[in-house]
Design an enzyme around this catalytic site. Structure first.
Site, PDB file in Angstrom:
ATOM      1  N   ASP A 269      -7.893  -0.725  -8.486  1.00  0.00           N
ATOM      2  CA  ASP A 269      -8.661   0.525  -8.412  1.00  0.00           C
ATOM      3  C   ASP A 269      -9.566   0.659  -9.633  1.00  0.00           C
ATOM      4  OD1 ASP A 269      -7.608   1.331  -6.018  1.00  0.00           O
ATOM      5  OD2 ASP A 269      -6.179   2.764  -6.868  1.00  0.00           O
TER       6      ASP A 269
ATOM      7  N   GLU B  53     -10.577  -4.950  -3.312  1.00  0.00           N
ATOM      8  CA  GLU B  53     -10.017  -6.236  -2.857  1.00  0.00           C
ATOM      9  C   GLU B  53     -10.498  -7.384  -3.741  1.00  0.00           C
ATOM     10  OE1 GLU B  53      -7.663  -6.419  -0.753  1.00  0.00           O
ATOM     11  OE2 GLU B  53      -7.773  -4.350  -0.082  1.00  0.00           O
TER      12      GLU B  53
HETATM   13 ZN   LIG Z   1      -4.880  -3.279  -3.101  1.00  0.00          ZN
END
Ligand SMILES: [Zn+2]
Length: 412
Positions: free
Chosen positions: A356, A275
């Site tokens: 990611d 996030e």
């Molecule tokens: Zn995401």
């Protein structure tokens, strides 16, 4: 045939057909056994359950989409929009209240028609697969709160748009744009303190290993957090999630209590890192900018079509009005809206891979992000092998398998 009517009916049917096609392809793309990357979290039973859940969800959405498309098409062809207009006009309110009544009436009708599907989704489908923890009381309260909130926000928005459109001539679309953007930014700003607490309880995360690790990560990444909160997601479902709320300095992260139960501290740090990646890589700003541009384009196009007599003729209207024009434009805009959402989803999937990779890089432990994703997909019974067409049409996130493979590339 009226050209507007042809475009609207054709795009309604095309949207329905794309959905059916996507479901068919994804049903065919299912594999008899879980992909090897997921074999440790999807045992045979969980995998069978995830496939059954995917099929059942598809069936429910096919029934509800078919129903909605049918009702809307019939309402257009049979003059339902004109009928409602006559009823609302008969009440004899001024132009503003009549407009609010018309749009509110349509929203109410569509909500009522959707209610049986919502009830079946929560208490039939989600319950059958063991996800549902919503009590009938919570369900009813949620609907009432949602209705009141939508009535307040919707009335402010619609009233503002109608006033600008009526009084400000050729630049009305610019004012509508500014107004809609300010309203949505304002709502995002107050959401964490005023709106979200209406539906869930947010409690600051207590001291301990998890909070230490999360704070240490935020510090290291140079990321200012105004708070880490636990949300009682278990009030409605066993599914887990995490999200940011608020803007700028009021930014806080909310972790579902179900997520905390499922994952260890390192995995949750990886989720936070993902996030934070969205924020640090400028994704949140890009998303906001895309949304603002899209809203501007919508209002500009609307200004071109709002007063076309042909558009009103398509719906069999006896009277022309700004409020009905707003509704009809939204329907006319369907094909373009679909094209724009495909673009936005493609960008969003790219952002997911980047976030990611950011998490893998900054935590130095790609395996934590991988195991977090695995656990999430197993507890949420996500379909691990959707057809690429389905991904292209509907997914804002890449399928979990693609994310795991991209992350695994970081480990060697
Ligand atoms: Zn995401």
């Amino acid at each position: 045939m009226n050209i507007y009517l042809a475009i609207i009916i054709a795009s309604l049917l095309a949207t329905w057909f794309l959905g059916v096609l996507s479901d068919r392809l994804s049903a065919k793309a299912m594999l008899p056994a879980p992909p090897k990357e997921l074999a440790d979290v999807f045992d045979e039973q969980t995998y069978a359950k995830s496939q059954a859940y995917t099929l059942a969800s598809m069936k429910l959405s096919a029934v509800s989409e078919t129903f909605n498309t049918l009702v809307l098409t019939l309402a257009i062809l049979a003059g339902g929009f004109n009928l409602l207009d006559i009823v609302v006009r008969a009440a004899g309110f001024g132009p503003l209240l009549t407009g609010l009544g018309y749009i509110g009436g349509l929203a109410l009708i569509s909500g009522v028609l959707g209610l049986p599907f919502e009830i079946y989704h929560t208490f039939g489908l989600e319950k059958r697969f063991g996800f549902n923890t919503t009590t009938p009381g919570t369900f009813v309260l949620d609907r009432i709160k949602g209705l009141v909130l939508a009535a307040i926000i919707g009335s402010v928005l619609v009233a503002g748009l109608l006033l600008f459109l009526r009084g400000t001539g050729q630049y009305a679309w610019l004012l509508c744009w500014g107004f809609a953007v300010l309203l949505s930014l304002g709502l995002t700003y107050v959401a964490p303190t005023w709106i979200l607490p209406l539906f869930n309880k947010f409690t600051p995360l207590g001291e301990g290993e998890l909070r230490d690790k999360l704070e240490r990560f935020a510090d290291k990444a140079g990321f200012e957090l105004s708070g880490i909160f636990v949300m009682d997601g278990s009030k409605r479902s066993t599914k887990g999630n995490a999200f940011f709320t608020g803007l700028g300095k009021r930014r806080r992260i909310a972790l579902f209590d179900t997520l905390i139960e499922e994952m260890d501290a390192d995995e949750i740090v990886a989720v936070l890192a993902h996030e934070v990646g969205h924020a640090k890589l400028g994704h949140i700003k890009k998303r906001l900018a895309m949304g603002i541009l899209k809203t501007g384009a919508v209002f500009y196009l609307m200004s071109l079509f709002l007063n076309s007599p042909g558009l009103f003729a398509a719906f069999g209207m006896e009277h022309m009005s700004l409020y009905a024009g707003l509704v009809f434009f939204v329907l006319l805009y369907t094909p373009l809206s679909l094209a724009l959402s495909l673009m936005v989803n493609a960008v969003s999937r790219k952002h997911e891979f980047e976030a990611d990779a950011f998490a893998a890089r900054t935590t130095g432990r790609p395996t934590d992000m991988i195991s977090a994703l695995k656990k999430l997909s197993a507890t949420n019974l996500a379909n691990p092998t959707p057809h690429p067409f389905t991904v292209w049409l509907e997914y804002s996130h890449p399928p979990v398998l693609a994310r795991i493979r991209a992350l695994a590339a970081h480990t060697n």
